[in-house]
Design an enzyme around this catalytic site. Structure first.
Site, PDB file in Angstrom:
ATOM      1  N   PHE A 149      -1.278  46.540  -2.665  1.00 55.29           N
ATOM      2  CA  PHE A 149      -0.464  47.604  -2.061  1.00 55.29           C
ATOM      3  C   PHE A 149       0.571  47.065  -1.083  1.00 55.29           C
ATOM      4  O   PHE A 149       1.559  47.725  -0.794  1.00 55.29           O
ATOM      5  CB  PHE A 149      -1.374  48.629  -1.341  1.00 55.29           C
ATOM      6  N   LYS A 173       0.405  46.346 -13.639  1.00 50.61           N
ATOM      7  CA  LYS A 173      -0.568  47.319 -13.115  1.00 50.61           C
ATOM      8  C   LYS A 173      -0.448  47.243 -11.594  1.00 50.61           C
ATOM      9  O   LYS A 173      -1.072  46.406 -10.946  1.00 50.61           O
ATOM     10  CB  LYS A 173      -1.980  46.933 -13.590  1.00 50.61           C
ATOM     11  N   GLU A 176      -2.523  51.328  -6.874  1.00 43.56           N
ATOM     12  CA  GLU A 176      -2.535  52.793  -7.020  1.00 43.56           C
ATOM     13  C   GLU A 176      -2.150  53.482  -5.707  1.00 43.56           C
ATOM     14  O   GLU A 176      -1.946  54.690  -5.673  1.00 43.56           O
ATOM     15  CB  GLU A 176      -3.921  53.260  -7.493  1.00 43.56           C
ATOM     16  N   SER A 231      -7.274  41.078  -2.896  1.00 44.38           N
ATOM     17  CA  SER A 231      -8.314  40.509  -2.030  1.00 44.38           C
ATOM     18  C   SER A 231      -9.143  39.479  -2.813  1.00 44.38           C
ATOM     19  O   SER A 231      -9.190  39.506  -4.046  1.00 44.38           O
ATOM     20  CB  SER A 231      -9.185  41.641  -1.482  1.00 44.38           C
ATOM     21  N   CYS A 286      -0.311  39.092   3.762  1.00 44.42           N
ATOM     22  CA  CYS A 286      -1.188  37.931   3.543  1.00 44.42           C
ATOM     23  C   CYS A 286      -0.641  36.716   4.258  1.00 44.42           C
ATOM     24  O   CYS A 286      -1.313  35.707   4.375  1.00 44.42           O
ATOM     25  CB  CYS A 286      -1.342  37.641   2.067  1.00 44.42           C
ATOM     26  N   GLU A 388     -11.126  38.574   6.814  1.00 38.63           N
ATOM     27  CA  GLU A 388      -9.759  39.093   6.936  1.00 38.63           C
ATOM     28  C   GLU A 388      -9.819  40.536   7.427  1.00 38.63           C
ATOM     29  O   GLU A 388     -10.538  41.351   6.862  1.00 38.63           O
ATOM     30  CB  GLU A 388      -9.100  39.043   5.550  1.00 38.63           C
TER      31      GLU A 388
HETATM   32  P1  NAD Z   1      -7.155  44.875  -3.634  1.00 38.53           P
HETATM   33  O1  NAD Z   1      -7.881  43.638  -4.007  1.00 38.53           O
HETATM   34  O2  NAD Z   1      -7.931  46.038  -3.159  1.00 38.53           O
HETATM   35  O3  NAD Z   1      -6.282  45.413  -4.876  1.00 38.53           O
HETATM   36  C1  NAD Z   1      -5.445  44.550  -5.623  1.00 38.53           C
HETATM   37  C2  NAD Z   1      -5.356  45.082  -7.047  1.00 38.53           C
HETATM   38  O4  NAD Z   1      -6.658  45.058  -7.651  1.00 38.53           O
HETATM   39  C3  NAD Z   1      -4.859  46.513  -7.138  1.00 38.53           C
HETATM   40  O5  NAD Z   1      -3.957  46.629  -8.205  1.00 38.53           O
HETATM   41  C4  NAD Z   1      -6.123  47.313  -7.371  1.00 38.53           C
HETATM   42  O6  NAD Z   1      -5.915  48.487  -8.121  1.00 38.53           O
HETATM   43  C5  NAD Z   1      -6.981  46.351  -8.145  1.00 38.53           C
HETATM   44  N1  NAD Z   1      -8.416  46.577  -7.917  1.00 38.53           N
HETATM   45  C6  NAD Z   1      -8.989  47.201  -6.852  1.00 38.53           C
HETATM   46  N2  NAD Z   1     -10.325  47.209  -6.983  1.00 38.53           N
HETATM   47  C7  NAD Z   1     -10.611  46.559  -8.131  1.00 38.53           C
HETATM   48  C8  NAD Z   1     -11.836  46.224  -8.792  1.00 38.53           C
HETATM   49  N3  NAD Z   1     -13.025  46.539  -8.281  1.00 38.53           N
HETATM   50  N4  NAD Z   1     -11.763  45.549  -9.951  1.00 38.53           N
HETATM   51  C9  NAD Z   1     -10.578  45.196 -10.467  1.00 38.53           C
HETATM   52  N5  NAD Z   1      -9.395  45.491  -9.879  1.00 38.53           N
HETATM   53  C10 NAD Z   1      -9.405  46.154  -8.724  1.00 38.53           C
HETATM   54  O7  NAD Z   1      -6.044  44.434  -2.554  1.00 38.53           O
HETATM   55  P2  NAD Z   1      -5.112  45.373  -1.695  1.00 38.53           P
HETATM   56  O8  NAD Z   1      -5.911  46.045  -0.647  1.00 38.53           O
HETATM   57  O9  NAD Z   1      -4.232  46.176  -2.558  1.00 38.53           O
HETATM   58  O10 NAD Z   1      -4.172  44.258  -1.016  1.00 38.53           O
HETATM   59  C11 NAD Z   1      -4.517  43.568   0.153  1.00 38.53           C
HETATM   60  C12 NAD Z   1      -5.144  42.232  -0.160  1.00 38.53           C
HETATM   61  O11 NAD Z   1      -4.242  41.435  -0.927  1.00 38.53           O
HETATM   62  C13 NAD Z   1      -5.419  41.417   1.094  1.00 38.53           C
HETATM   63  O12 NAD Z   1      -6.638  40.756   0.940  1.00 38.53           O
HETATM   64  C14 NAD Z   1      -4.283  40.425   1.132  1.00 38.53           C
HETATM   65  O13 NAD Z   1      -4.533  39.229   1.837  1.00 38.53           O
HETATM   66  C15 NAD Z   1      -4.098  40.153  -0.318  1.00 38.53           C
HETATM   67  N6  NAD Z   1      -2.786  39.606  -0.599  1.00 38.53           N
HETATM   68  C16 NAD Z   1      -2.722  38.305  -0.952  1.00 38.53           C
HETATM   69  C17 NAD Z   1      -1.500  37.726  -1.201  1.00 38.53           C
HETATM   70  C18 NAD Z   1      -1.414  36.292  -1.607  1.00 38.53           C
HETATM   71  O14 NAD Z   1      -0.395  35.902  -2.155  1.00 38.53           O
HETATM   72  N7  NAD Z   1      -2.421  35.483  -1.382  1.00 38.53           N
HETATM   73  C19 NAD Z   1      -0.332  38.491  -1.098  1.00 38.53           C
HETATM   74  C20 NAD Z   1      -0.444  39.834  -0.729  1.00 38.53           C
HETATM   75  C21 NAD Z   1      -1.685  40.383  -0.489  1.00 38.53           C
END
Ligand code: NAD
Length: 506
Positions: A149, A173, A176, A231, A286, A388
């Site tokens: 997000f 994808k 959401e 994450s 991040c 985090e």
């Molecule tokens: P998230 O892991 O909750 O979601 C990421 C994606 O995974 C979304 O598209 C979501 O719909 C999907 N998803 C959610 N639950 C899932 C599941 N159980 N199984 C499969 N897919 C699932 O992350 P977020 O809250 O949207 O974003 C924040 C996180 O992203 C933080 O941990 C941040 O550090 C990380 N991030 C990392 C980078 C990087 O380059 N390392 C960059 C930006 C954000």
């Protein structure tokens, strides 16, 4: 706001699964719309359209593909205000920061405009008698990206900018939580194709959803590669399941970036940089800098005092407030999670210097706001240090020596970014060389590499071994083919002999 549907084969695909997610306005806390969650059949339809489109797209010569990228760049630039407003309304980051999100993505599109040069391949004339060797990078076919997000414009463009430019078709994808901008980007990409006289339907598709949509991507036999950002636990899951299914996978995860402050650092710069990097975008980056590691008591005491004064100058406001440094966090659940972490920090014995939990904005009492928070005396055994938080929380972890400060980010489970603040070039060089982290800033608080370099962390911040964008991105989204060629030449000695030993170059 009307429901947000999928965008498949160049048009809106109305979701029929009956499953959807709420989209909130984080400023007010009110549900502003819904996003449809895809069924397996809808994902199959998108993959089918993408597979058909990819065959034609891969035949388009690289210069023409670059022209599409140039057109897309211009179209997005022309709609910067509209896109930034949409992004801000669903994510909560302030408008200027939303523009930065889009701009950082466009810088990858600028890189993609140079794709003809990048794809020239390698050639060796005369690798053996009458033998030439050349290699080329070919697209993989249908590929996919799953995005978080917190950068709803930049991260999709990191992925599809390079993946499409090299000749793949793409299924995105997006998160959401803020799916509006990704759909607009796909629509604009179709327009870009039309400007160049190409029908690009199916080349870039957006399919919304939750775990079910992600699993459908990971299990689909036609999808050759998956890029994920989110994450760490989910990144690891995506990496394991995708690679078990024979796909190429890169999966970027969470972070806990440290800013090490040596006693000779320019404190004026440090305080401003830490404030922006810890609290900007409400800490939902991040590459945020949520851990400050001052070296020595004098540095730590000065930092603490000056950070408290700096925090008093910050303005938290609605995302459209041009005076606000940052806006609300993305959801009520995320706000609660941050508040819980603050409480855990208190229970663990850290010194809560500034508490942002009580913050309320008049007229927006239901908004997902949280004030800037400062902890001192955070220790490396604490849960709130190890995990985090992803909110506007800065933790001071005091170190007594350079070696102790170097060890903290190096030993941490995450290894995304790190910064060192100093005037000592030798110390900075030593730090950059030895620290166990993927991206290092020297007096640069958020060292997100420029688009023609490459983005990626170490340890639990990234699974897989290829980074985002730059040449690493080109490598990830292509497969290399090497041709060894010889043309019949009767003048060459032994040209018609059979050989039963492995050929070697003498
Ligand atoms: P998230 O892991 O909750 O979601 C990421 C994606 O995974 C979304 O598209 C979501 O719909 C999907 N998803 C959610 N639950 C899932 C599941 N159980 N199984 C499969 N897919 C699932 O992350 P977020 O809250 O949207 O974003 C924040 C996180 O992203 C933080 O941990 C941040 O550090 C990380 N991030 C990392 C980078 C990087 O380059 N390392 C960059 C930006 C954000």
């Amino acid at each position: 706001m009307p429901d947000i549907h999928h965008f498949v084969n160049g048009q809106t695909l109305v979701g029929t699964s009956g499953r959807y997610g709420d989209i909130f306005d984080p400023n007010t806390g009110v549900v502003a719309g819904r996003v449809q969650f895809a069924s397996t059949e809808e994902m199959d339809a998108a993959v089918e359209a993408a597979a058909k489109a990819q065959k034609t797209w891969a035949q388009v010569n690289p210069q023409r593909r670059a022209r599409v990228m140039f057109a897309f760049l211009r179209l997005v630039q022309a709609r910067m205000d509209e896109l930034a407003e949409l992004l801000s309304s669903q994510h909560g980051k302030v408008i200027a920061d939303s523009k930065g999100d889009i701009q950082r993505g466009l810088e990858v599109i600028e890189f993609a405009c140079g794709i003809p040069h990048v794809l020239k391949g390698e050639y060796t004339e005369g690798a053996g008698p009458g033998i030439d060797v050349y290699s080329m990078r070919q697209p993989l076919g249908v590929v996919a990206g799953i995005t978080p997000f917190n950068f709803p414009a930049m991260i999709p463009m990191w992925m599809f900018g390079v993946a499409i430019a090299v000749g793949n078709s793409f299924i995105l994808k997006p998160s959401e939580k803020d799916p509006g901008v990704p759909v607009r980007l796909a629509e604009l990409f179709m327009e870009a194709g039309a400007e160049v006289g190409l029908d690009l339907k199916g080349v870039l598709n957006v399919v919304h959803g939750d775990k079910a949509a992600v699993d459908a991507i990971l299990d689909h036999p036609t999808i050759r590669a998956v890029s994920f950002v989110g994450s760490s636990d989910i990144a690891q899951y995506v990496y394991s399941r995708g690679t078990a299914n024979g796909k190429r996978v890169q999966a970027m995860g969470g972070a806990k970036n440290h800013g090490v402050i040596l006693p000779d650092a320019d404190m004026d710069q440090v305080v401003k940089d830490l404030s922006g990097a810890a609290f900007g975008s409400a800490g939902e980056r991040c590459m945020a800098l949520p851990v400050a590691v001052p070296v020595g008591k004098k540095t730590a005491d000065e930092l603490r005092e000056r950070m408290v004064a700096e925090i008093e100058t910050l303005k938290v406001g609605v995302s459209t407030d041009t005076q606000a440094q940052y806006g609300p966090v993305v959801s009520a659940a995320h706000k609660q999670k941050i508040a819980d972490y603050i409480q855990i920090g208190v229970d663990e014995g850290a010194d809560l210097v500034v508490d942002g939990r009580g913050f309320e904005l008049q007229g927006y009492e239901q908004g997902f706001f949280i004030g800037p928070t400062l902890f001192d005396q955070v220790k490396d055994g604490m849960k709130t240090y190890q995990e985090e938080i992803f909110g506007p929380v800065l933790q001071i972890v005091r170190a007594e020596s350079f070696e102790e400060a170097l060890a903290l980010p190096s030993k941490h489970q995450y290894g995304n970014g790190v910064a060192i603040f100093t005037r000592d070039g030798r110390a900075a060089r030593d730090f950059a060389s030895r620290v166990e982290v993927g991206m290092v800033g020297i007096n640069v608080p958020i060292p997100v590499p420029v688009a023609y370099h490459t983005f990626g962390g170490w340890k639990r911040s990234a699974f897989g071994d290829t980074n985002q964008h730059g040449m690493e991105g080109v490598k990830f989204w292509t497969k290399v083919k090497t041709v060894t060629a010889r043309w019949p030449d009767s003048s060459l000695e032994g040209h018609a002999d059979s050989s039963f030993v492995i050929p070697t170059m003498k």
